[in-house]
Design a protein around this motif. Structure first.
Motif, PDB file in Angstrom:
ATOM      1  N   PHE A 191       0.892  -1.338   0.144  1.00  0.00           N
ATOM      2  CA  PHE A 191       0.027   0.166   0.082  1.00  0.00           C
ATOM      3  C   PHE A 191       0.881   1.285   0.010  1.00  0.00           C
ATOM      4  N   THR A 192       0.134   2.175  -0.752  1.00  0.00           N
ATOM      5  CA  THR A 192       1.030   3.699  -0.530  1.00  0.00           C
ATOM      6  C   THR A 192      -0.141   4.564  -0.929  1.00  0.00           C
ATOM      7  N   ASP A 193       0.264   5.803  -0.687  1.00  0.00           N
ATOM      8  CA  ASP A 193      -0.694   7.026  -0.802  1.00  0.00           C
ATOM      9  C   ASP A 193      -0.257   7.859  -1.960  1.00  0.00           C
ATOM     10  N   ILE A 194      -1.043   8.272  -3.165  1.00  0.00           N
ATOM     11  CA  ILE A 194      -0.638   9.295  -4.180  1.00  0.00           C
ATOM     12  C   ILE A 194      -1.715  10.427  -4.195  1.00  0.00           C
ATOM     13  N   GLY A 195      -1.292  11.496  -4.443  1.00  0.00           N
ATOM     14  CA  GLY A 195      -1.820  12.672  -4.345  1.00  0.00           C
ATOM     15  C   GLY A 195      -1.681  13.303  -3.246  1.00  0.00           C
ATOM     16  N   THR A 196      -0.832  14.714  -3.449  1.00  0.00           N
ATOM     17  CA  THR A 196      -0.722  15.408  -2.391  1.00  0.00           C
ATOM     18  C   THR A 196      -1.975  15.940  -1.534  1.00  0.00           C
ATOM     19  N   ARG A 197      -2.932  16.102  -1.903  1.00  0.00           N
ATOM     20  CA  ARG A 197      -4.243  16.580  -1.337  1.00  0.00           C
ATOM     21  C   ARG A 197      -5.184  15.347  -0.830  1.00  0.00           C
ATOM     22  N   THR A 198      -5.404  14.593  -2.081  1.00  0.00           N
ATOM     23  CA  THR A 198      -6.397  13.519  -1.983  1.00  0.00           C
ATOM     24  C   THR A 198      -5.966  12.157  -1.117  1.00  0.00           C
ATOM     25  N   LYS A 199      -4.577  11.997  -1.028  1.00  0.00           N
ATOM     26  CA  LYS A 199      -3.810  10.990  -0.192  1.00  0.00           C
ATOM     27  C   LYS A 199      -4.458   9.784  -0.650  1.00  0.00           C
ATOM     28  N   THR A 200      -4.741   9.348  -2.013  1.00  0.00           N
ATOM     29  CA  THR A 200      -5.578   8.188  -2.400  1.00  0.00           C
ATOM     30  C   THR A 200      -5.000   7.022  -2.161  1.00  0.00           C
ATOM     31  N   GLN A 201      -5.348   6.089  -1.561  1.00  0.00           N
ATOM     32  CA  GLN A 201      -4.834   4.852  -1.070  1.00  0.00           C
ATOM     33  C   GLN A 201      -4.580   3.975  -2.219  1.00  0.00           C
TER      34      GLN A 201
END
Length: 515
Positions: A191-201
């Motif tokens: 797992f990782t988070d992408i998107g500086t504002r949405t923090k999409t998993q």
């Protein structure tokens, strides 16, 4: 209070200081969260007390609509208010918090956190934060619970035979659908988070013993370089990490079917899934996959191979019919049979436009009808597409705007395009390019265009793998799952390069014989 003000300023800029310490005062921490989430009507803060011994105050912070209310009530609130703490436990906040985590709260997924950034991230992701007065930390409790779409058959990849399950917008549900089909500890989810504002998993899924380490490393490298504030669908991600971004051909695949995704993973490919979309990415992606359907592997291999050859022929006809017709009618009439040429000439006698204008006009009308049929409600979309094509085509012929042979050519072009929905966009672009080249250079331009197309396809790569893998290969195993589908007992090796880490699906190509 200066540190709190700094934290608020960072939040206003979209950032939270990871080094910001939490105050042991419950009231101060709740006030800080109220400032961070100011003007957010979904934030819920509840203060509860345990009065069996010395009054113990705690606070719950969560976002309304993203939590399971029954789980919070029965797993956190009631157990905390009913538990009888000793005076020794009440006087030591650290021991008291550990007691609450281990023995009081009836929820399994709990983490202790002391950083403001982690707690804010937990709240916005649907988790519940448990604060204790006097303790400079909190419990990060997974009590998520929101409405999700039921598992249904994918609308974009329907099959007559095979599983009816399709991915949903819930990432955990999608991972469960994969895990049910691969009950092996070798299956990995990262797992990782992408998107500086949405923090999409985002989840990277692969078989550790099959996936290429080099491809996996390259994928991690590209994901780390992604700079975007929001990711709402895998289409965002595909454009950012794909090879050859200016090519009309997709070098990263996508699917809505769990069975199709698992079959790709079992060949050594890597899947990427994100929260909020039912489409998963698969890579590397090669050209022949555009002509494959999941149903091909569930039916007789003779019929599956025939269907694939039809799709290949359909793609070729889709890009060739308009260009070939224009080149023959405009420059090479001697190559057309005499009776057919006379019929075409008679039909075009009253048409005021040259052949290229006819073709462009009819192709544009067909694409307008196709797009309209896809956008309007399903109940009338198909009727609009079919009736519109028939009525407009006949009216155009009667009005002498276009000739009847051109209507037939465009109709065949549209039907053959529908055989390969994954190639609809690239086929339209290539078709127009070949049409213009054939108009200016005739039949020679058409063949030059085909040659340029082949050169372009041969130059493409998907994460280091040749896009035309399996096309023209001299290894028999490389062509057994391309334009044809060999029987399962004969496909005992995985695709070259992609499955090079472990090539064998099974020891040999021996069939199961009757005793």
């Amino acid at each position: 209070m200066k540190s709190e003000d700094a934290a608020i300023d960072n939040e206003a800029d979209g950032k939270i200081s990871s080094s910001q310490p939490l105050s042991p005062s419950l009231d101060d921490t709740l006030a800080l969260f109220r400032k961070i989430f100011s003007n957010d009507g979904t934030l819920r803060i509840r203060v509860i007390e345990n009065k069996h011994s010395m009054p113990i105050r705690c606070g719950l912070i969560y976002v309304d609509g993203m939590i399971d209310r029954d789980l919070i009530q029965n797993g956190i609130t009631k157990p905390f208010m009913a538990y009888q703490f000793t005076d020794e436990e009440s006087s030591n906040p650290a021991e008291l918090m550990e007691k609450i985590r281990m023995e009081v709260i009836n929820i399994s997924d709990i983490m202790v956190s002391t950083k403001l950034e982690e707690l804010v991230g937990a709240v916005v992701s649907g988790k519940t934060v448990f604060l204790l007065d006097g303790y400079a930390g909190a419990l990060n409790i997974n009590a998520q619970g929101w409405e999700t779409r039921a598992i249904e058959e994918p609308t974009t990849e329907k099959a007559v035979r095979g599983p009816r399950e399709g991915f949903t917008e819930s990432l955990l549900v999608n991972l469960t659908l994969i895990r049910r089909r691969v009950q092996n500890s070798d299956l990995k989810f990262v797992f990782t988070d992408i998107g500086t504002r949405t923090k999409t998993q985002t989840c990277i899924c692969y078989m550790e013993s099959l996936a290429s380490p080099d491809i996996l490393k390259e994928l991690y490298s590209r994901l780390e370089r992604v700079e975007i504030d929001s990711i709402l669908d895998t289409g965002y991600l595909a454009e950012l990490i794909r090879d050859e971004p200016y090519s009309p051909f997709e070098t990263i695949g996508n699917t809505e079917r769990p069975d199709a995704l698992v079959s790709k993973i079992m060949e050594g490919r890597i899947a990427v899934l994100i929260e909020g979309t039912p489409f998963a990415l698969t890579l590397p992606y090669v050209f022949v996959e555009n002509f494959q359907a999941s149903e091909d592997y569930y039916i007789n291999y003779y019929f599956a191979s025939f269907n694939r050859l039809l799709r290949v022929l359909g793609a070729f006809m889709s890009i060739s019919i308009p260009a070939g017709y224009v080149a023959l009618v405009t420059y090479a009439q001697e190559m057309v049979p005499t009776l057919l040429l006379l019929s075409i000439a008679t039909a075009r006698q009253s048409v005021p436009f040259p052949t290229i204008v006819e073709a462009l006009l009819m192709l544009t009308i067909f694409e307008v009808l196709r797009e309209a049929g896809a956008r309007i409600p399903t109940s009338i979309g198909q009727a609009v597409s079919i009736v519109g094509a028939l009525v407009l085509g006949q009216a155009a012929v009667d009005a002498r705007i276009v000739s009847a042979p051109m209507v037939i050519m465009v109709g065949l072009t549209g039907i053959t395009t529908l055989l390969n929905p994954r190639l609809t966009g690239p086929l339209i672009i290539v078709r127009l390019a070949l049409l213009f080249i054939a108009f200016f250079l005739g039949i020679y331009g058409y063949f030059f265009g085909l040659l340029g197309l082949v050169i372009h396809l041969m130059s493409l790569r998907s994460f280091g793998v040749s896009y035309m893998l399996g096309v023209g290969s001299i290894r028999p195993q490389d062509i057994k799952d391309t334009a044809i589908r060999a029987p399962w007992w004969d496909m005992y090796l995985r695709p070259a390069v992609i499955g090079a880490r472990n090539m064998k699906r099974k020891p040999s190509n021996k069939r199961v014989k009757r005793p």
